[in-house]
Design an enzyme around this catalytic site. Structure first.
Site, PDB file in Angstrom:
ATOM      1  N   THR A  72      41.008  46.882  43.731  1.00  0.00           N
ATOM      2  CA  THR A  72      40.143  48.045  43.466  1.00  0.00           C
ATOM      3  C   THR A  72      40.246  49.056  44.608  1.00  0.00           C
ATOM      4  O   THR A  72      40.422  50.257  44.378  1.00  0.00           O
ATOM      5  CB  THR A  72      38.676  47.573  43.296  1.00  0.00           C
ATOM      6  N   CYS A 326      35.637  42.059  34.435  1.00  0.00           N
ATOM      7  CA  CYS A 326      34.786  43.015  35.114  1.00  0.00           C
ATOM      8  C   CYS A 326      33.819  43.689  34.150  1.00  0.00           C
ATOM      9  O   CYS A 326      32.786  44.181  34.541  1.00  0.00           O
ATOM     10  CB  CYS A 326      35.638  44.082  35.795  1.00  0.00           C
TER      11      CYS A 326
HETATM   12  N1  PLP Z   1      43.773  46.373  38.438  1.00  0.00           N
HETATM   13  C1  PLP Z   1      43.947  45.482  37.462  1.00  0.00           C
HETATM   14  C2  PLP Z   1      44.978  45.723  36.423  1.00  0.00           C
HETATM   15  C3  PLP Z   1      43.169  44.318  37.416  1.00  0.00           C
HETATM   16  O1  PLP Z   1      43.337  43.444  36.428  1.00  0.00           O
HETATM   17  C4  PLP Z   1      42.187  44.130  38.426  1.00  0.00           C
HETATM   18  C5  PLP Z   1      41.292  42.948  38.387  1.00  0.00           C
HETATM   19  O2  PLP Z   1      41.015  42.391  37.359  1.00  0.00           O
HETATM   20  C6  PLP Z   1      42.067  45.093  39.439  1.00  0.00           C
HETATM   21  C7  PLP Z   1      42.872  46.202  39.416  1.00  0.00           C
HETATM   22  C8  PLP Z   1      41.055  44.937  40.537  1.00  0.00           C
HETATM   23  O3  PLP Z   1      41.526  44.060  41.530  1.00  0.00           O
HETATM   24  P1  PLP Z   1      40.503  43.335  42.533  1.00  0.00           P
HETATM   25  O4  PLP Z   1      39.760  42.321  41.721  1.00  0.00           O
HETATM   26  O5  PLP Z   1      41.376  42.723  43.578  1.00  0.00           O
HETATM   27  O6  PLP Z   1      39.624  44.396  43.091  1.00  0.00           O
END
Ligand code: PLP
Length: 394
Positions: A72, A326
């Site tokens: 993120t 999420c």
């Molecule tokens: N981008 C994608 C495609 C994801 O699937 C996710 C998490 O599910 C993220 C970004 C976010 O990553 P993080 O959980 O390390 O913040």
């Protein structure tokens, strides 16, 4: 109770080898990598080794890796950092309708603050058209941000072609490779990428660690200011054990990728075909074969609610997902499935299974034994299904 984990796109367990290298950096080699003494130097050395391990997995130079708190933050740094760096050059950004919220919300934030946003649609398989990207390019386009593989339906995007277009037009190209890393080859040069997001906890590393690849020469304005760590791109004392774990996870992913993929494709197809054979009114979401991630199964099961399916599976110890983790908890159907043209009712009854290294054929057999019974029981309570059955029998 038996437990079967089929939600590896949400997160993965930490590999025991990864956990074991991390432990030393919590309890023995706990120095601050910025300190000049021996404790600091040993932490710094391990940090730089991890940078090399991450860089090697994506074909980059270690200097081009900036560690962050996860995918993120890396997405935010790529998008906001580019927008800030290039705001006098132009204010147009291109993205797609199936991006993760970390990208979509960040782009929408910029749109509310004076940037123009074009959101490219996808086809019914969840794949972006290169032609649509080409048509969206304007003289003031500064950034194209698209994902390598989709987290919900596993569709793999034509990244190299989009990257070529971006290069021809001198536009910065950012790719979110959180879901593809460790599952299919990721190479920043072959993909013509300027910025690339990766995350540790999707590849058997710890949570709360990620990285942004920033091609040499690409300008980024930081989001976090302070002590100037990470070549001034991301201040703050580094999460040394986490980063070292991420490095080790990258090394293992490189060694195991081909074998993992081969095994998971077999299980994926067994699960997908098994569901289609045993349950009526099922639609597979996303592409088949090579254009799909090796570990993703996504199906819409009509006349049942995805949330009810999830809860019933959970009661039997089976962990799956009804969209991205999420957003689960919200009752809105997935923006990805809607973007692929599914109607609300069908999108609501969708289920994602994401396989991992430890899954076995026997576990898939267990799901294939239980899921049809759950669907049958839920459909018995569905007035819609009742109508369908009765109309077929009249
Ligand atoms: N981008 C994608 C495609 C994801 O699937 C996710 C998490 O599910 C993220 C970004 C976010 O990553 P993080 O959980 O390390 O913040």
């Amino acid at each position: 109770m038996r437990r079967v984990y089929l939600d590896h796109s949400a997160t993965t367990p930490v590999d025991p080898e990864v956990a074991s290298v991390m432990m030393t950096y919590y309890t023995e080699k706990y120095g601050n990598p910025s300190s000049v003494h021996g404790f600091g130097r040993e932490a710094k050395q391990a940090l730089e080794q991890a940078r090399t391990q991450v860089a090697e997995l994506i074909g980059a130079n270690p200097k081009e890796i900036t560690f962050t708190s996860g995918g993120t933050e890396a997405d935010n740094l790529a998008i906001l950092g580019t927008a800030e760096a290039l705001r006098t050059k132009g204010k147009h950004i291109i993205t797609s309708c199936i991006e993760h919220h970390a990208v979509l919300e960040t782009c929408e934030h910029l749109e509310k603050n004076g940037f123009d946003l074009t959101v490219i649609p996808v086809d019914e398989e969840g794949v972006i058209s290169v032609d649509a990207v080409q048509k969206a390019i304007r003289p003031d386009t500064i950034l194209i941000t698209v994902m390598h593989a989709n987290n919900e339906v596993g569709s793999i995007q034509p990244i190299a072609e989009i990257g070529k277009l971006a290069k021809e037009h001198g536009i910065v190209f950012h790719v979110d490779a959180v879901q593809s890393l460790g599952k299919i080859p990721v190479n920043v040069d072959e993909m013509n990428v300027d910025l690339l997001t990766v995350s540790s906890h999707k590849i058997y590393g710890p949570k709360g660690v990620g990285a942004l690849y920033i091609r040499k020469g690409v300008r980024i304005v930081p989001l976090v200011y302070g002590g100037g760590q990470e070549r001034k791109r991301r201040s703050g004392t580094e999460n040394t054990p986490g980063i070292i774990g991420f490095g080790k996870a990258c090394e293992l992913a490189g060694q195991r990728m081909a074998e993992d993929a081969q095994k998971q494709i077999k299980l994926r197809d067994k699960l997908m075909n098994g569901i289609l054979d045993r349950i009526e009114f099922v639609k597979v979401n996303g592409p088949l074969g090579e254009k799909r991630l090796p570990n993703n199964v996504n199906v819409s099961i009509r006349y049942v609610e995805g949330e009810s399916l999830l809860l019933s599976l959970d009661m039997l110890g089976i962990a799956a997902s009804s969209g991205s983790a999420c957003t689960s908890g919200s009752l809105d159907p997935s923006h990805v499935l809607l973007g692929m043209g599914l109607i609300h009712e069908i999108a609501h009854g969708s289920l994602r299974f994401s396989l991992g290294r430890q899954n076995t054929e026997e576990e898939i057999d267990y799901v294939l034994e239980q899921l049809p019974k759950i669907v049958e029981r839920l459909r018995m309570m569905s007035p819609l299904y009742d109508q369908v059955v009765r109309s077929n029998h009249v």
